[in-house]
Design an enzyme around this catalytic site. Structure first.
Site, PDB file in Angstrom:
ATOM      1  N   LEU A   1       0.855  -1.186   0.000  1.00 30.87           N
ATOM      2  CA  LEU A   1       0.000   0.000   0.000  1.00 30.87           C
ATOM      3  C   LEU A   1       0.896   1.242   0.000  1.00 30.87           C
ATOM      4  O   LEU A   1       1.272   1.750   1.036  1.00 30.87           O
ATOM      5  CB  LEU A   1      -0.922  -0.031   1.215  1.00 30.87           C
ATOM      6  CG  LEU A   1      -2.139   0.876   1.188  1.00 30.87           C
ATOM      7  CD1 LEU A   1      -2.918   0.716  -0.111  1.00 30.87           C
ATOM      8  CD2 LEU A   1      -3.042   0.547   2.359  1.00 30.87           C
ATOM      9  N   HIS A   2       1.254   1.710  -1.190  1.00 33.20           N
ATOM     10  CA  HIS A   2       2.162   2.850  -1.348  1.00 33.20           C
ATOM     11  C   HIS A   2       1.388   4.103  -1.740  1.00 33.20           C
ATOM     12  O   HIS A   2       0.162   4.138  -1.664  1.00 33.20           O
ATOM     13  CB  HIS A   2       3.268   2.517  -2.352  1.00 33.20           C
ATOM     14  CG  HIS A   2       2.728   2.091  -3.684  1.00 33.20           C
ATOM     15  ND1 HIS A   2       2.382   2.980  -4.660  1.00 33.20           N
ATOM     16  CD2 HIS A   2       2.452   0.856  -4.179  1.00 33.20           C
ATOM     17  CE1 HIS A   2       1.925   2.317  -5.717  1.00 33.20           C
ATOM     18  NE2 HIS A   2       1.963   1.024  -5.447  1.00 33.20           N
ATOM     19  N   ALA A   3       2.088   5.134  -2.163  1.00 32.05           N
ATOM     20  CA  ALA A   3       1.496   6.457  -2.377  1.00 32.05           C
ATOM     21  C   ALA A   3       0.323   6.485  -3.356  1.00 32.05           C
ATOM     22  O   ALA A   3      -0.687   7.126  -3.080  1.00 32.05           O
ATOM     23  CB  ALA A   3       2.569   7.442  -2.834  1.00 32.05           C
TER      24      ALA A   3
ATOM     25  N   ALA B   1      -2.761   4.779  -1.921  1.00 35.37           N
ATOM     26  CA  ALA B   1      -3.126   5.543  -0.718  1.00 35.37           C
ATOM     27  C   ALA B   1      -3.859   6.822  -1.114  1.00 35.37           C
ATOM     28  O   ALA B   1      -4.852   7.203  -0.503  1.00 35.37           O
ATOM     29  CB  ALA B   1      -1.892   5.864   0.114  1.00 35.37           C
TER      30      ALA B   1
ATOM     31  N   GLU C   1      -1.284  -1.858  -7.353  1.00 40.34           N
ATOM     32  CA  GLU C   1      -0.121  -2.481  -8.020  1.00 40.34           C
ATOM     33  C   GLU C   1       1.156  -1.889  -7.480  1.00 40.34           C
ATOM     34  O   GLU C   1       1.231  -0.760  -7.147  1.00 40.34           O
ATOM     35  CB  GLU C   1      -0.111  -2.248  -9.519  1.00 40.34           C
ATOM     36  CG  GLU C   1      -1.435  -2.191 -10.172  1.00 40.34           C
ATOM     37  CD  GLU C   1      -1.327  -2.022 -11.688  1.00 40.34           C
ATOM     38  OE1 GLU C   1      -0.570  -1.147 -12.135  1.00 40.34           O
ATOM     39  OE2 GLU C   1      -2.004  -2.762 -12.368  1.00 40.34           O
TER      40      GLU C   1
END
Length: 86
Positions: free
Chosen positions: A15-17, A20, A86
């Site tokens: 769960l990255h930028a 998010a 992704e």
């Protein structure tokens, strides 16, 4: 009468930028109170930094919960974003 809804999502990616940001934007569109639960932490996903601070990683389960008039739609929309990460 307000309703509540909940679903669990196994993350296909960390769960990255980008996801998010998508979560925060989507959560802000609903009137329901929305929460994400991950490994004992509960956050309001309307803030990108709060979502990223969860540190949720691929293969782990995140619970999406909402309570309010549009709870089912909110949970569905956020769960879809999480399943497409992704």
């Amino acid at each position: 009468m307000p309703t509540s809804s909940e679903t669990s999502v196994v993350l296909p990616a960390h769960l990255h930028a980008r996801p998010a940001g998508q979560l925060a934007q989507a959560a802000g569109r609903f009137s329901s109170a929305v929460q994400l639960d991950y490994e004992g932490q509960t956050i309001n996903p309307t803030g990108v930094l709060a979502v990223m601070a969860l540190g949720a990683t691929a293969g782990k389960t995140v619970v999406v919960r909402a309570e309010g008039e549009d709870a089912e739609e909110a949970v569905s929309a956020l769960a879809e974003i999480l399943t497409r990460a992704e």
